[in-house]
Scaffold this motif. Structure first.
Motif, PDB file in Angstrom:
ATOM      1  N   ALA A 177      -4.513  -1.575  13.229  1.00 28.00           N
ATOM      2  CA  ALA A 177      -3.651  -2.147  12.191  1.00 28.00           C
ATOM      3  C   ALA A 177      -2.269  -1.500  12.229  1.00 28.00           C
ATOM      4  CB  ALA A 177      -4.284  -1.964  10.818  1.00 28.00           C
ATOM      5  N   ARG A 178      -2.239  -0.199  12.446  1.00 30.53           N
ATOM      6  CA  ARG A 178      -0.959   0.505  12.536  1.00 30.53           C
ATOM      7  C   ARG A 178      -0.141  -0.019  13.709  1.00 30.53           C
ATOM      8  NH1 ARG A 178      -2.851   5.287  12.794  1.00 30.53           N
ATOM      9  NH2 ARG A 178      -2.547   5.983  10.635  1.00 30.53           N
ATOM     10  N   ASP A 179      -0.782  -0.181  14.865  1.00 31.80           N
ATOM     11  CA  ASP A 179      -0.087  -0.682  16.056  1.00 31.80           C
ATOM     12  C   ASP A 179       0.432  -2.106  15.843  1.00 31.80           C
ATOM     13  OD1 ASP A 179      -0.636   1.707  17.321  1.00 31.80           O
ATOM     14  OD2 ASP A 179      -2.352   0.924  18.456  1.00 31.80           O
ATOM     15  N   ALA A 180      -0.327  -2.899  15.080  1.00 35.88           N
ATOM     16  CA  ALA A 180       0.027  -4.306  14.868  1.00 35.88           C
ATOM     17  C   ALA A 180       0.941  -4.510  13.663  1.00 35.88           C
ATOM     18  CB  ALA A 180      -1.251  -5.131  14.684  1.00 35.88           C
ATOM     19  N   ASN A 181       1.300  -3.428  12.968  1.00 36.18           N
ATOM     20  CA  ASN A 181       2.073  -3.526  11.724  1.00 36.18           C
ATOM     21  C   ASN A 181       1.384  -4.437  10.714  1.00 36.18           C
ATOM     22  OD1 ASN A 181       4.276  -1.812  12.382  1.00 36.18           O
ATOM     23  ND2 ASN A 181       5.148  -3.437  13.660  1.00 36.18           N
ATOM     24  N   ALA A 182       0.064  -4.374  10.695  1.00 32.86           N
ATOM     25  CA  ALA A 182      -0.723  -5.183   9.764  1.00 32.86           C
ATOM     26  C   ALA A 182      -1.126  -4.328   8.563  1.00 32.86           C
ATOM     27  CB  ALA A 182      -1.964  -5.726  10.456  1.00 32.86           C
ATOM     28  N   ALA A 183      -1.484  -5.013   7.489  1.00 35.13           N
ATOM     29  CA  ALA A 183      -1.921  -4.332   6.271  1.00 35.13           C
ATOM     30  C   ALA A 183      -3.437  -4.452   6.139  1.00 35.13           C
ATOM     31  CB  ALA A 183      -1.230  -4.936   5.055  1.00 35.13           C
ATOM     32  N   ILE A 184      -3.997  -3.629   5.272  1.00 33.38           N
ATOM     33  CA  ILE A 184      -5.433  -3.662   5.009  1.00 33.38           C
ATOM     34  C   ILE A 184      -5.644  -3.727   3.500  1.00 33.38           C
ATOM     35  CG2 ILE A 184      -7.620  -2.395   5.162  1.00 33.38           C
ATOM     36  CD1 ILE A 184      -6.637  -1.151   7.750  1.00 33.38           C
ATOM     37  N   ARG A 185      -6.580  -4.563   3.080  1.00 31.97           N
ATOM     38  CA  ARG A 185      -6.974  -4.570   1.674  1.00 31.97           C
ATOM     39  C   ARG A 185      -8.349  -3.945   1.538  1.00 31.97           C
ATOM     40  NH1 ARG A 185      -9.734  -8.183  -2.001  1.00 31.97           N
ATOM     41  NH2 ARG A 185      -9.595 -10.005  -0.634  1.00 31.97           N
ATOM     42  N   ILE A 186      -8.435  -2.937   0.683  1.00 30.07           N
ATOM     43  CA  ILE A 186      -9.724  -2.352   0.338  1.00 30.07           C
ATOM     44  C   ILE A 186     -10.352  -3.234  -0.739  1.00 30.07           C
ATOM     45  CG2 ILE A 186     -10.876  -0.374  -0.727  1.00 30.07           C
ATOM     46  CD1 ILE A 186      -8.542   1.343   0.342  1.00 30.07           C
ATOM     47  N   GLY A 187     -11.553  -3.681  -0.513  1.00 31.24           N
ATOM     48  CA  GLY A 187     -12.229  -4.512  -1.499  1.00 31.24           C
ATOM     49  C   GLY A 187     -13.510  -3.860  -1.985  1.00 31.24           C
ATOM     50  N   VAL A 188     -13.586  -3.534  -3.268  1.00 29.33           N
ATOM     51  CA  VAL A 188     -14.822  -3.024  -3.855  1.00 29.33           C
ATOM     52  C   VAL A 188     -15.188  -3.898  -5.049  1.00 29.33           C
ATOM     53  CG1 VAL A 188     -14.380  -0.646  -3.124  1.00 29.33           C
ATOM     54  CG2 VAL A 188     -13.610  -1.388  -5.365  1.00 29.33           C
ATOM     55  N   ASN A 189     -16.480  -3.986  -5.317  1.00 31.34           N
ATOM     56  CA  ASN A 189     -16.908  -4.783  -6.464  1.00 31.34           C
ATOM     57  C   ASN A 189     -18.125  -4.135  -7.119  1.00 31.34           C
ATOM     58  OD1 ASN A 189     -19.453  -6.139  -5.299  1.00 31.34           O
ATOM     59  ND2 ASN A 189     -17.909  -6.663  -3.778  1.00 31.34           N
TER      60      ASN A 189
ATOM     61  N   VAL B  67       4.447   3.500 -10.798  1.00 28.03           N
ATOM     62  CA  VAL B  67       5.007   2.342 -10.097  1.00 28.03           C
ATOM     63  C   VAL B  67       4.365   2.235  -8.715  1.00 28.03           C
ATOM     64  CG1 VAL B  67       7.098   1.301  -9.174  1.00 28.03           C
ATOM     65  CG2 VAL B  67       7.182   2.574 -11.325  1.00 28.03           C
ATOM     66  N   PRO B  68       3.800   1.067  -8.377  1.00 24.96           N
ATOM     67  CA  PRO B  68       3.161   0.945  -7.064  1.00 24.96           C
ATOM     68  C   PRO B  68       4.171   0.949  -5.931  1.00 24.96           C
ATOM     69  CG  PRO B  68       3.207  -1.187  -8.177  1.00 24.96           C
ATOM     70  CD  PRO B  68       3.677  -0.163  -9.170  1.00 24.96           C
ATOM     71  N   ARG B  69       3.785   1.521  -4.814  1.00 25.06           N
ATOM     72  CA  ARG B  69       4.641   1.471  -3.645  1.00 25.06           C
ATOM     73  C   ARG B  69       4.646   0.046  -3.090  1.00 25.06           C
ATOM     74  NH1 ARG B  69       0.112   4.424  -1.678  1.00 25.06           N
ATOM     75  NH2 ARG B  69      -1.142   3.256  -0.190  1.00 25.06           N
ATOM     76  N   LYS B  70       5.582  -0.227  -2.234  1.00 22.68           N
ATOM     77  CA  LYS B  70       5.701  -1.564  -1.657  1.00 22.68           C
ATOM     78  C   LYS B  70       5.025  -1.587  -0.288  1.00 22.68           C
ATOM     79  CE  LYS B  70       9.496  -3.742  -2.438  1.00 22.68           C
ATOM     80  NZ  LYS B  70      10.917  -4.186  -2.386  1.00 22.68           N
ATOM     81  N   VAL B  71       4.200  -2.596  -0.054  1.00 23.47           N
ATOM     82  CA  VAL B  71       3.512  -2.771   1.221  1.00 23.47           C
ATOM     83  C   VAL B  71       3.956  -4.091   1.834  1.00 23.47           C
ATOM     84  CG1 VAL B  71       1.274  -3.183   2.319  1.00 23.47           C
ATOM     85  CG2 VAL B  71       1.511  -1.375   0.602  1.00 23.47           C
ATOM     86  N   SER B  72       4.359  -4.044   3.096  1.00 17.74           N
ATOM     87  CA  SER B  72       4.774  -5.249   3.800  1.00 17.74           C
ATOM     88  C   SER B  72       3.586  -5.907   4.483  1.00 17.74           C
ATOM     89  CB  SER B  72       5.840  -4.911   4.850  1.00 17.74           C
ATOM     90  OG  SER B  72       7.008  -4.409   4.239  1.00 17.74           O
ATOM     91  N   VAL B  73       3.517  -7.222   4.366  1.00 19.36           N
ATOM     92  CA  VAL B  73       2.449  -7.999   4.986  1.00 19.36           C
ATOM     93  C   VAL B  73       3.094  -9.098   5.816  1.00 19.36           C
ATOM     94  CG1 VAL B  73       0.444  -9.487   4.596  1.00 19.36           C
ATOM     95  CG2 VAL B  73       0.884  -7.553   3.069  1.00 19.36           C
ATOM     96  N   GLY B  74       2.684  -9.230   7.061  1.00 24.65           N
ATOM     97  CA  GLY B  74       3.270 -10.244   7.931  1.00 24.65           C
ATOM     98  C   GLY B  74       4.547  -9.744   8.578  1.00 24.65           C
ATOM     99  N   GLY B  75       5.354 -10.688   9.059  1.00 27.73           N
ATOM    100  CA  GLY B  75       6.601 -10.340   9.719  1.00 27.73           C
ATOM    101  C   GLY B  75       6.495 -10.214  11.221  1.00 27.73           C
ATOM    102  N   GLN B  76       5.288 -10.345  11.749  1.00 25.40           N
ATOM    103  CA  GLN B  76       5.102 -10.220  13.187  1.00 25.40           C
ATOM    104  C   GLN B  76       4.789 -11.586  13.803  1.00 25.40           C
ATOM    105  OE1 GLN B  76       2.881  -9.641  10.829  1.00 25.40           O
ATOM    106  NE2 GLN B  76       0.957  -8.815  11.615  1.00 25.40           N
ATOM    107  N   GLY B  77       5.262 -11.813  15.026  1.00 23.29           N
ATOM    108  CA  GLY B  77       4.923 -13.025  15.762  1.00 23.29           C
ATOM    109  C   GLY B  77       5.272 -14.313  15.052  1.00 23.29           C
ATOM    110  N   GLY B  78       6.366 -14.336  14.305  1.00 23.18           N
ATOM    111  CA  GLY B  78       6.754 -15.558  13.609  1.00 23.18           C
ATOM    112  C   GLY B  78       6.113 -15.729  12.251  1.00 23.18           C
TER     113      GLY B  78
END
Length: 216
Positions: A124-136, A2-13
């Motif tokens: 990103a940690r300070d900003a409570n932002a998320a990161i997407r790893i992109g590989v192709n 089961v994947p963990r839950k990641v929060s995206v957004g929620g800062q600055g409106g």
């Protein structure tokens, strides 16, 4: 697994969006026009329309600092979570994270030194932002490219080999974030066919709990 839950957004409106776990599948699209020279008010209005159609999050290409500045400005004009697509220049990621940009898309392997990756992760940690790893499949590490080629030359199952190599490439990138104590990330693996994309995502998901971004 089961994947963990990641929060995206929620800062600055910015609207809070949850990915993974028991959260519903979120829909992302890509803004195709350049930000430089664009009317940001028009883009903000278009984001409202996209939201009404069911879009949850929008990714923007950020090839230079002017684009990063524009995305930071746009992020203050909309509640829609925005994603900055960054290649190579870690300073662009840091600039975007100075605004309300909710998520950064990077490949740690092409950002450069470990210190540069750490700088992005710390911001990103300070900003409570998320990161997407992109590989192709078009940018696999050389040793994984050779592994696929060896299978091809031996007459083996190239699709499966490429899928396994994509999953391993994603594992390597995810390990960098784990070592830095950052787990607010999602993983994207894109192959040249739907079947290979499914295979590599299944292989990764069987071993890891990071939420998956499925690109089509």
């Amino acid at each position: 697994m089961v994947p963990r839950k990641v929060s995206v957004g929620g800062q600055g409106g910015t609207r809070l969006l949850e990915i993974g776990g028991d959260a519903p599948v979120s829909i992302q699209t890509m803004w195709k026009s350049p930000l430089i020279g664009a009317d940001l008010s028009d883009i903000a209005a278009s984001l409202v329309s996209l939201s009404q159609l069911g879009c949850d999050i929008v990714r923007f290409a950020v090839p230079d600092m002017d684009s990063a500045d524009a995305l930071v400005a746009l992020s203050s004009m909309t509640p829609m979570p925005l994603v900055a697509d960054i290649h190579f220049d870690y300073k662009l990621a840091i600039r975007c994270l100075e605004g309300n940009v909710a998520k950064i898309r990077i490949n740690p392997g092409n950002i450069g030194s470990r210190d540069r990756v750490r700088a992005v992760v710390d911001r990103a940690r300070d900003a409570n932002a998320a990161i997407r790893i992109g590989v192709n499949s078009g940018s696999l590490p050389k040793d994984l490219q050779q592994r696929v080629e060896d299978v091809r030359l031996s007459g083996g199952d190239v699709a499966s080999a490429r899928a396994r190599s994509l999953a391993e490439a994603a594992e390597r990138e995810a390990a960098v974030f784990e070592e830095l104590g950052f787990d607010r990330y999602v993983v994207s693996m894109k192959a040249s066919s739907v079947s290979e994309t499914v295979l590599c995502n299944e292989a990764f998901a069987a071993k890891h709990d990071a939420p998956l971004h499925l690109g089509v």
